[in-house]
Design a protein around this motif. Structure first.
Motif, short mmCIF file in Angstrom:
data_model
loop_
_atom_site.label_atom_id
_atom_site.label_comp_id
_atom_site.label_asym_id
_atom_site.label_seq_id
_atom_site.Cartn_x
_atom_site.Cartn_y
_atom_site.Cartn_z
N THR A 86 0.83 -1.21 0.00
CA THR A 86 0.00 0.00 0.00
C THR A 86 0.86 1.25 0.00
OG1 THR A 86 -1.75 -1.16 1.20
CG2 THR A 86 -1.82 1.23 1.23
N ARG B 141 -6.51 -2.89 -1.22
CA ARG B 141 -6.84 -3.91 -0.23
C ARG B 141 -7.74 -5.02 -0.80
NH1 ARG B 141 -6.54 -4.43 5.38
NH2 ARG B 141 -8.15 -5.76 6.29
N GLY C 69 -10.74 -1.25 5.73
CA GLY C 69 -9.46 -0.55 5.69
C GLY C 69 -9.53 0.87 6.21
#
Length: 562
Positions: free
Chosen positions: A93, A315, A380
């Motif tokens: 990420t 994600r 998330g």
């Protein structure tokens, strides 16, 4: 910011939390929306805290309470998905978000964009876990969420430290990034375990519920600060200390456990409410800083929305890659089991033997289905670590010049934090209900777990009662022993919640002694079942709490009788 402002914010956040819960709303969302609106009120002063205060005061208690309620064995059993989400996904990420930000926001270089990526990489599972608990998500999904939240902050903060040092021209304790992470993790865990063991030993000598609770409150802060002084991970130190204390809680006095549950529950509500209020109150002031820099804020806002979109996309892709591969393996396994009865028997026998001997496996063979993976991919939301890390970006470089793009980094971090909270947090309950993620076997499994917990307690208590009758305490009156064992056996069989001792002092003392022994045996039996994985942590903790209430009632009634 002064103390009066801080107190007013806390009181308002707690009040909103209570009203939101009463109306069945999510407190985090309500607090954040109201705080954003309040930040635009003319004359509203800015609430600003140093990053060290947020990380050193807010984060340790939240991590510690999560670790206290989390089984080390469950953590190890789900280690593969936890590491995949809590470490690898954090790094992925950070890299992807950094590249997108550097490409779209002119003020950001690749180095400063990587700092931004590290800031927004770790999700905060507090809101997701709260929603999941309320809507009865499957136990393994909840375990993965909790486990991820315990380690992702450490990975993100280590990456943040390395990236800031590279841009600012300073030096970290160890220049090699991999060695720095290994040192940080190893020393952090050692510090947490050592302080946890020392605290456990000291508390055993205090024998006072109030003092033991105060010492327990100090532990997460001490673990975090000591680890940070050694340039190690304070996050992992707090988690390790929480595992140690949580695993030894059965040895504490029941009054200590009951008091700690209330204290930590109150602290958790207080800090969570404050964090969401603090997030929302930054909105107008970050926008004002962008305008004060002289340029148009829209490139930064547009870049922030693009980074938010990237974060929301990464994600789900990662989760489906992880658990999709697992599902393919499981399908192949099921086909082989259906085609080969002998293989199926051997496989099921191996699982049963592993469960009976309480063996720990580093990869639970069960997978998450498509619907469960979808829910996991939408959990998330960013929170306290993102805010603290953004505030912790230095003001200047090593040569004294202003740190480049500091305002842009903080603005985009706030956009991502608020965006994930409002978008994912608001739609997560709907998604859970729409997909029907509730495990159809969950109710039956939960009922079986409750039956197992009751049976474990009953069997353990009856063993103690029998041994007590066969080998009574020295000097005990035989009549009192016989009466106590008969009463205790009836209570165990009837699953009564409190003893009803005879009026005579001698019989009362014997019965109280016997009941203490049976409660201790029941508590140990439940702990063993939880440690082996045969009993669900949530069910086990509920029954342990019931035993504490029974022991409290026993002590109160015994004092009245005597």
């Amino acid at each position: 910011m002064n103390g009066v402002q801080l107190i007013l914010v806390i009181v308002a956040a707690i009040t909103i939390t209570g009203l939101a819960r009463r109306r069945g709303l999510q407190p985090a969302l309500v607090i954040t929306v109201i705080a954003i609106a309040a930040s635009f009120v003319p004359g509203m002063p800015r609430l600003e805290l140093d990053a060290e205060i947020i990380l050193g005061v807010v984060l340790p208690p939240l991590l510690f309470t999560a670790a206290l309620e989390f089984s080390w064995r469950s953590f190890v059993r789900n280690l593969r998905p936890i590491l995949g989400l809590g470490v690898v996904l954090v790094l992925v990420t950070a890299a992807v978000a950094g590249v997108v930000a550097a490409w779209l926001v002119p003020a950001l270089t690749l180095g400063t964009a990587l700092i931004l990526g590290a800031i927004i990489a770790p999700p905060d599972a507090v809101a997701a876990v709260a929603v999941g608990r309320e809507l009865r998500l499957p136990g393994r999904l909840m375990t993965i969420l909790k486990g991820e939240s315990l380690i992702n902050d450490a990975a993100a903060l280590t990456l943040f430290t390395i990236a800031v040092a590279a841009v600012a021209g300073t030096h970290t304790f160890i220049d090699d990034a991999v060695l720095l992470f290994l040192y940080s993790a190893a020393v952090g865990v050692v510090v947490g375990v050592a302080l946890g063991l020392v605290t456990d030993r000291v508390r055993a000598m205090l024998r006072n519920a109030g003092l033991e609770t105060v010492l327990g409150l100090v532990l997460p802060f001490a673990a975090y600060l000591l680890a940070e002084q050694l340039e190690a991970s304070g996050v992992l130190a707090v988690v390790a200390a929480g595992f140690v204390i949580g695993g030894r809680s059965k040895d504490f006095h029941f009054a200590t456990r009951m008091q700690e549950r209330q204290v930590w529950g109150s602290v958790e509500v207080l800090l969570e409410a404050f964090v969401f209020a603090y997030m929302g109150l930054q909105a107008s002031f970050v926008l004002e800083e962008l305008l004060d820099d002289g340029g148009s804020p829209w490139p930064v806002v547009g870049g922030g929305l693009a980074v938010l979109a990237a974060v929301l996309l990464i994600r789900p892709l990662w989760v489906f890659v992880m658990f999709g591969r697992r599902q393919l393996s499981l399908r192949h396994l099921r086909r082989r089991m259906d085609a080969d009865a002998r293989f199926r028997e051997r496989f099921e026998a191996a699982l049963a033997q592993r469960e009976q001997r309480g063996a720990v496996t580093f990869a639970d063979w069960r997978g998450l289905d498509l619907r469960q993976s979808a829910v996991l991919s939408w959990t998330g939301m960013r929170g306290v670590v993102t805010l603290a890390a953004a505030a912790g970006v230095p003001q200047t470089l090593a040569d004294g010049t202003p740190f480049p793009a500091r305002t842009e980094i903080q603005a985009i971090a706030l956009i991502v934090a608020l965006g994930t909270l409002l978008l994912q947090g608001a739609t997560l309950p709907w998604l859970i209900r729409r997909l029907g993620v509730e495990d159809p076997e969950e109710e039956r499994r939960l009922a079986q777990q409750v039956e197992r917990a009751v049976a474990v307690q009953r069997d353990a208590a009856l063993v103690v009662v029998q041994r007590f009758g066969e080998d009574p305490p020295t000097g005990a009156d035989p009549g009192s022993v016989d009466r106590a064992t008969r009463i205790a056996r009836r209570q165990v069989e009837a699953a009564s919640t409190a003893p009803d001792p005879e009026q005579h002092d001698a019989a009362t003392r014997v019965l109280v002694d016997l009941r203490r022994r049976t409660l201790a045996a029941q508590r140990s039996a439940l702990q063993r079942e939880m440690a082996s994985g045969a009993l669900d942590d949530e069910v086990g903790r509920d029954h342990l709490e019931q035993l504490d209430h029974q022991e409290a009632a026993l002590e109160a009634r015994a004092q009245n009788r005597l």
